[in-house]
Motif scaffolding. Sequence first.
Motif, PDB file in Angstrom:
ATOM      1  N   HIS A  55      35.264  48.189  46.275  1.00  0.00           N
ATOM      2  CA  HIS A  55      35.834  48.393  44.947  1.00  0.00           C
ATOM      3  C   HIS A  55      37.235  47.798  44.872  1.00  0.00           C
ATOM      4  O   HIS A  55      37.598  47.109  43.909  1.00  0.00           O
ATOM      5  N   GLN A  56      38.048  48.034  45.891  1.00  0.00           N
ATOM      6  CA  GLN A  56      39.411  47.498  45.921  1.00  0.00           C
ATOM      7  C   GLN A  56      39.390  45.967  45.959  1.00  0.00           C
ATOM      8  O   GLN A  56      40.170  45.314  45.269  1.00  0.00           O
ATOM      9  N   MET A  57      38.466  45.407  46.773  1.00  0.00           N
ATOM     10  CA  MET A  57      38.355  43.934  46.843  1.00  0.00           C
ATOM     11  C   MET A  57      37.975  43.366  45.480  1.00  0.00           C
ATOM     12  O   MET A  57      38.530  42.354  45.016  1.00  0.00           O
ATOM     13  N   LEU A  58      37.024  44.028  44.813  1.00  0.00           N
ATOM     14  CA  LEU A  58      36.593  43.562  43.486  1.00  0.00           C
ATOM     15  C   LEU A  58      37.730  43.682  42.477  1.00  0.00           C
ATOM     16  O   LEU A  58      37.929  42.802  41.635  1.00  0.00           O
ATOM     17  N   LYS A  59      38.511  44.788  42.566  1.00  0.00           N
ATOM     18  CA  LYS A  59      39.655  44.941  41.671  1.00  0.00           C
ATOM     19  C   LYS A  59      40.668  43.818  41.905  1.00  0.00           C
ATOM     20  O   LYS A  59      41.204  43.235  40.944  1.00  0.00           O
ATOM     21  N   ASN A  60      40.926  43.506  43.194  1.00  0.00           N
ATOM     22  CA  ASN A  60      41.866  42.431  43.519  1.00  0.00           C
ATOM     23  C   ASN A  60      41.361  41.079  42.991  1.00  0.00           C
ATOM     24  O   ASN A  60      42.123  40.280  42.435  1.00  0.00           O
ATOM     25  N   GLN A  61      40.047  40.845  43.206  1.00  0.00           N
ATOM     26  CA  GLN A  61      39.457  39.600  42.688  1.00  0.00           C
ATOM     27  C   GLN A  61      39.583  39.545  41.172  1.00  0.00           C
ATOM     28  O   GLN A  61      39.910  38.502  40.598  1.00  0.00           O
ATOM     29  N   ASP A  68      43.085  38.656  40.291  1.00  0.00           N
ATOM     30  CA  ASP A  68      43.306  37.224  40.555  1.00  0.00           C
ATOM     31  C   ASP A  68      42.669  36.365  39.456  1.00  0.00           C
ATOM     32  O   ASP A  68      43.275  35.405  38.967  1.00  0.00           O
ATOM     33  N   LEU A  69      41.449  36.707  39.074  1.00  0.00           N
ATOM     34  CA  LEU A  69      40.751  35.942  38.028  1.00  0.00           C
ATOM     35  C   LEU A  69      41.476  36.061  36.691  1.00  0.00           C
ATOM     36  O   LEU A  69      41.572  35.090  35.937  1.00  0.00           O
ATOM     37  N   LYS A  70      42.008  37.284  36.415  1.00  0.00           N
ATOM     38  CA  LYS A  70      42.767  37.471  35.176  1.00  0.00           C
ATOM     39  C   LYS A  70      44.010  36.566  35.174  1.00  0.00           C
ATOM     40  O   LYS A  70      44.305  35.909  34.177  1.00  0.00           O
ATOM     41  N   LYS A  71      44.718  36.523  36.307  1.00  0.00           N
ATOM     42  CA  LYS A  71      45.911  35.666  36.416  1.00  0.00           C
ATOM     43  C   LYS A  71      45.534  34.199  36.217  1.00  0.00           C
ATOM     44  O   LYS A  71      46.199  33.458  35.489  1.00  0.00           O
ATOM     45  N   GLN A  72      44.473  33.770  36.891  1.00  0.00           N
ATOM     46  CA  GLN A  72      44.003  32.383  36.744  1.00  0.00           C
ATOM     47  C   GLN A  72      43.661  32.088  35.285  1.00  0.00           C
ATOM     48  O   GLN A  72      44.011  31.039  34.743  1.00  0.00           O
ATOM     49  N   TYR A  73      42.963  33.046  34.641  1.00  0.00           N
ATOM     50  CA  TYR A  73      42.564  32.877  33.248  1.00  0.00           C
ATOM     51  C   TYR A  73      43.797  32.698  32.354  1.00  0.00           C
ATOM     52  O   TYR A  73      43.861  31.788  31.532  1.00  0.00           O
ATOM     53  N   TYR A  74      44.798  33.568  32.530  1.00  0.00           N
ATOM     54  CA  TYR A  74      45.999  33.471  31.692  1.00  0.00           C
ATOM     55  C   TYR A  74      46.764  32.173  31.967  1.00  0.00           C
ATOM     56  O   TYR A  74      47.267  31.534  31.037  1.00  0.00           O
ATOM     57  N   ASN A  75      46.825  31.788  33.251  1.00  0.00           N
ATOM     58  CA  ASN A  75      47.480  30.518  33.579  1.00  0.00           C
ATOM     59  C   ASN A  75      46.765  29.337  32.919  1.00  0.00           C
ATOM     60  O   ASN A  75      47.400  28.454  32.336  1.00  0.00           O
ATOM     61  N   LEU A  76      45.441  29.351  33.025  1.00  0.00           N
ATOM     62  CA  LEU A  76      44.660  28.271  32.406  1.00  0.00           C
ATOM     63  C   LEU A  76      44.821  28.276  30.887  1.00  0.00           C
ATOM     64  O   LEU A  76      44.917  27.222  30.256  1.00  0.00           O
ATOM     65  N   GLN A  77      44.870  29.483  30.321  1.00  0.00           N
ATOM     66  CA  GLN A  77      45.043  29.585  28.870  1.00  0.00           C
ATOM     67  C   GLN A  77      46.399  28.997  28.453  1.00  0.00           C
ATOM     68  O   GLN A  77      46.482  28.246  27.478  1.00  0.00           O
ATOM     69  N   GLU A  78      47.439  29.306  29.222  1.00  0.00           N
ATOM     70  CA  GLU A  78      48.775  28.754  28.941  1.00  0.00           C
ATOM     71  C   GLU A  78      48.763  27.228  29.080  1.00  0.00           C
ATOM     72  O   GLU A  78      49.314  26.518  28.243  1.00  0.00           O
TER      73      GLU A  78
END
Length: 117
Positions: free
Chosen positions: A18-24, A27-37
């Motif tokens: 669960h913790q690994m999935l939360k971390n992933q 990370d995916l949220k950060k990547q998404y926001y970076n890509l969106q920017e």
Amino acid sequence: DKEKQDSNNRVNSLNMQHQMLKNQHEDLKKQYYNLQEQHQALGEDHSRAVNEHKQKYDGLQQVKEMEISKLKENIYNLREENKQLRKAHQDVHLQLQDMRQQHKDLKSAHDQLLMTL
């Protein structure tokens, strides 16, 4: 007791997953926001470039249209000047013919005078 141990191990394992999935997920949220920017910035850059090119194109088109207009005006003026020069040439030619005729007439009169003297 072994069941409890197995159960604890499973809970620990599930917690870790669960913790690994939360971390992933983070990370995916950060990547998404970076890509969106990046996407937004690239879109703005593209719009800016399109506007700049349009302005340059419009400016060049205006300059070329003015050049064409000046060239047309030059052509018109040269044609008018050509007409005037042709007319002036024709006038000079006619004057020359008149002078030749006058000269011929005067020479004829002069010759007549000489014969009567």
